[in-house]
Motif scaffolding. Structure first.
Motif, PDB file in Angstrom:
ATOM      1  N   ILE A 196       0.830  -1.203   0.000  1.00 58.18           N
ATOM      2  CA  ILE A 196       0.000   0.000   0.000  1.00 58.18           C
ATOM      3  C   ILE A 196       0.868   1.257   0.000  1.00 58.18           C
ATOM      4  O   ILE A 196       0.632   2.198  -0.756  1.00 58.18           O
ATOM      5  CB  ILE A 196      -0.972   0.000   1.197  1.00 58.18           C
ATOM      6  N   ASN A 197       1.883   1.289   0.844  1.00 59.68           N
ATOM      7  CA  ASN A 197       2.745   2.464   0.951  1.00 59.68           C
ATOM      8  C   ASN A 197       3.754   2.532  -0.175  1.00 59.68           C
ATOM      9  O   ASN A 197       4.320   3.576  -0.442  1.00 59.68           O
ATOM     10  CB  ASN A 197       3.460   2.489   2.298  1.00 59.68           C
ATOM     11  N   GLY A 198       3.990   1.423  -0.826  1.00 57.77           N
ATOM     12  CA  GLY A 198       4.934   1.381  -1.928  1.00 57.77           C
ATOM     13  C   GLY A 198       6.360   1.348  -1.443  1.00 57.77           C
ATOM     14  O   GLY A 198       6.674   1.693  -0.312  1.00 57.77           O
ATOM     15  N   MET A 199       7.208   0.881  -2.313  1.00 53.43           N
ATOM     16  CA  MET A 199       8.627   0.826  -2.011  1.00 53.43           C
ATOM     17  C   MET A 199       9.345   1.691  -3.031  1.00 53.43           C
ATOM     18  O   MET A 199       8.942   1.741  -4.192  1.00 53.43           O
ATOM     19  CB  MET A 199       9.141  -0.618  -2.095  1.00 53.43           C
ATOM     20  N   PRO A 200      10.404   2.379  -2.621  1.00 52.20           N
ATOM     21  CA  PRO A 200      11.143   3.171  -3.600  1.00 52.20           C
ATOM     22  C   PRO A 200      11.843   2.261  -4.593  1.00 52.20           C
ATOM     23  O   PRO A 200      12.171   1.125  -4.264  1.00 52.20           O
ATOM     24  CB  PRO A 200      12.165   3.929  -2.737  1.00 52.20           C
ATOM     25  N   PRO A 201      12.024   2.731  -5.825  1.00 51.44           N
ATOM     26  CA  PRO A 201      12.732   1.908  -6.796  1.00 51.44           C
ATOM     27  C   PRO A 201      14.157   1.641  -6.330  1.00 51.44           C
ATOM     28  O   PRO A 201      14.787   2.494  -5.710  1.00 51.44           O
ATOM     29  CB  PRO A 201      12.708   2.753  -8.074  1.00 51.44           C
ATOM     30  N   ILE A 202      14.635   0.477  -6.632  1.00 47.88           N
ATOM     31  CA  ILE A 202      15.989   0.109  -6.219  1.00 47.88           C
ATOM     32  C   ILE A 202      16.858   0.056  -7.468  1.00 47.88           C
ATOM     33  O   ILE A 202      16.664  -0.774  -8.336  1.00 47.88           O
ATOM     34  CB  ILE A 202      16.000  -1.249  -5.497  1.00 47.88           C
ATOM     35  N   SER A 203      17.770   0.983  -7.558  1.00 44.57           N
ATOM     36  CA  SER A 203      18.743   0.995  -8.644  1.00 44.57           C
ATOM     37  C   SER A 203      19.932   1.808  -8.183  1.00 44.57           C
ATOM     38  O   SER A 203      19.864   2.559  -7.209  1.00 44.57           O
ATOM     39  CB  SER A 203      18.146   1.599  -9.917  1.00 44.57           C
ATOM     40  N   LYS A 204      21.025   1.686  -8.902  1.00 40.42           N
ATOM     41  CA  LYS A 204      22.227   2.415  -8.496  1.00 40.42           C
ATOM     42  C   LYS A 204      22.082   3.919  -8.692  1.00 40.42           C
ATOM     43  O   LYS A 204      22.771   4.692  -8.052  1.00 40.42           O
ATOM     44  CB  LYS A 204      23.446   1.896  -9.254  1.00 40.42           C
ATOM     45  N   ASP A 205      21.161   4.351  -9.573  1.00 41.32           N
ATOM     46  CA  ASP A 205      20.997   5.775  -9.831  1.00 41.32           C
ATOM     47  C   ASP A 205      19.958   6.427  -8.928  1.00 41.32           C
ATOM     48  O   ASP A 205      19.800   7.629  -8.946  1.00 41.32           O
ATOM     49  CB  ASP A 205      20.596   6.007 -11.296  1.00 41.32           C
ATOM     50  N   TYR A 206      19.227   5.622  -8.155  1.00 45.06           N
ATOM     51  CA  TYR A 206      18.188   6.189  -7.300  1.00 45.06           C
ATOM     52  C   TYR A 206      18.831   6.891  -6.120  1.00 45.06           C
ATOM     53  O   TYR A 206      19.721   6.368  -5.477  1.00 45.06           O
ATOM     54  CB  TYR A 206      17.232   5.098  -6.817  1.00 45.06           C
ATOM     55  N   ASN A 207      18.382   8.085  -5.861  1.00 47.25           N
ATOM     56  CA  ASN A 207      18.942   8.884  -4.778  1.00 47.25           C
ATOM     57  C   ASN A 207      17.768   9.479  -4.010  1.00 47.25           C
ATOM     58  O   ASN A 207      16.841   9.993  -4.600  1.00 47.25           O
ATOM     59  CB  ASN A 207      19.817  10.001  -5.370  1.00 47.25           C
ATOM     60  N   THR A 208      17.828   9.426  -2.691  1.00 44.38           N
ATOM     61  CA  THR A 208      16.711   9.902  -1.905  1.00 44.38           C
ATOM     62  C   THR A 208      16.883  11.348  -1.450  1.00 44.38           C
ATOM     63  O   THR A 208      16.090  11.842  -0.673  1.00 44.38           O
ATOM     64  CB  THR A 208      16.513   9.008  -0.672  1.00 44.38           C
ATOM     65  N   HIS A 209      17.910  12.023  -1.900  1.00 43.88           N
ATOM     66  CA  HIS A 209      18.139  13.408  -1.491  1.00 43.88           C
ATOM     67  C   HIS A 209      18.862  14.159  -2.595  1.00 43.88           C
ATOM     68  O   HIS A 209      19.356  13.568  -3.544  1.00 43.88           O
ATOM     69  CB  HIS A 209      18.948  13.450  -0.192  1.00 43.88           C
ATOM     70  N   CYS A 210      18.917  15.459  -2.451  1.00 45.70           N
ATOM     71  CA  CYS A 210      19.611  16.293  -3.436  1.00 45.70           C
ATOM     72  C   CYS A 210      21.102  15.960  -3.424  1.00 45.70           C
ATOM     73  O   CYS A 210      21.690  15.715  -2.382  1.00 45.70           O
ATOM     74  CB  CYS A 210      19.425  17.769  -3.096  1.00 45.70           C
ATOM     75  N   ARG A 211      21.700  15.991  -4.600  1.00 52.80           N
ATOM     76  CA  ARG A 211      23.138  15.753  -4.700  1.00 52.80           C
ATOM     77  C   ARG A 211      23.921  17.014  -4.362  1.00 52.80           C
ATOM     78  O   ARG A 211      25.034  16.947  -3.892  1.00 52.80           O
ATOM     79  CB  ARG A 211      23.485  15.293  -6.109  1.00 52.80           C
ATOM     80  N   CYS A 212      23.315  18.163  -4.638  1.00 53.32           N
ATOM     81  CA  CYS A 212      23.992  19.433  -4.452  1.00 53.32           C
ATOM     82  C   CYS A 212      23.601  20.071  -3.123  1.00 53.32           C
ATOM     83  O   CYS A 212      22.483  20.549  -2.963  1.00 53.32           O
ATOM     84  CB  CYS A 212      23.654  20.387  -5.601  1.00 53.32           C
ATOM     85  N   LEU A 213      24.535  20.073  -2.206  1.00 50.98           N
ATOM     86  CA  LEU A 213      24.291  20.731  -0.926  1.00 50.98           C
ATOM     87  C   LEU A 213      24.705  22.192  -0.991  1.00 50.98           C
ATOM     88  O   LEU A 213      24.161  23.033  -0.300  1.00 50.98           O
ATOM     89  CB  LEU A 213      25.050  20.005   0.189  1.00 50.98           C
ATOM     90  N   GLN A 214      25.704  22.484  -1.829  1.00 49.09           N
ATOM     91  CA  GLN A 214      26.158  23.862  -2.054  1.00 49.09           C
ATOM     92  C   GLN A 214      26.233  24.079  -3.558  1.00 49.09           C
ATOM     93  O   GLN A 214      26.592  23.165  -4.298  1.00 49.09           O
ATOM     94  CB  GLN A 214      27.557  24.080  -1.471  1.00 49.09           C
ATOM     95  N   VAL A 215      25.905  25.293  -3.991  1.00 49.39           N
ATOM     96  CA  VAL A 215      25.983  25.608  -5.418  1.00 49.39           C
ATOM     97  C   VAL A 215      26.902  26.797  -5.637  1.00 49.39           C
ATOM     98  O   VAL A 215      27.036  27.664  -4.777  1.00 49.39           O
ATOM     99  CB  VAL A 215      24.587  25.894  -6.024  1.00 49.39           C
ATOM    100  N   GLU A 216      27.536  26.807  -6.801  1.00 52.13           N
ATOM    101  CA  GLU A 216      28.434  27.887  -7.205  1.00 52.13           C
ATOM    102  C   GLU A 216      27.705  28.820  -8.156  1.00 52.13           C
ATOM    103  O   GLU A 216      27.022  28.363  -9.067  1.00 52.13           O
ATOM    104  CB  GLU A 216      29.651  27.312  -7.939  1.00 52.13           C
TER     105      GLU A 216
END
Length: 107
Positions: free
Chosen positions: A18-38
């Protein structure tokens, strides 16, 4: 007792479905990659690659990740005017390149 274990297992399985599961793959990311930007302008000869990560459930912002000739990867501010122009240039170049290629035959 076995009935209770079976009942817990069934409800656990239903909860996951019912709640679903996140896709599982090497490219799946649960957060932003960029914590700081230029925002500073990067000279074109220092850029080796540009990766666009569209917004999605993992991050509410589009991310622009630049690979530099030094091997370093930095995140560019997608709101900066020069980054917007760079992204438009890359997208138009890709669109032009795709438009010029002959269509693939489908079997």
């Amino acid at each position: 007792m076995k009935f209770f274990i079976l009942l817990v297992f069934v409800f656990g399985t239903l909860s996951v479905l019912i709640n679903g599961m996140p896709p599982i793959s090497k490219d799946y990311n649960t957060h932003c990659r960029c914590l700081q930007v230029e925002s500073r302008i990067i000279p074109p000869d220092s850029l080796m690659s540009i990766k666009l990560v569209p917004q999605g459930p993992h991050c509410p912002e589009t991310e622009v990740i630049a690979g530099l000739t030094s091997g370093e990867k930095i995140c560019l501010n997608p709101r900066s005017a020069w980054v917007k122009k760079l992204v438009q240039f890359i997208l138009s170049k890709q669109l032009h390149h795709q438009g010029g290629a002959p269509p693939k035959n489908q079997a």
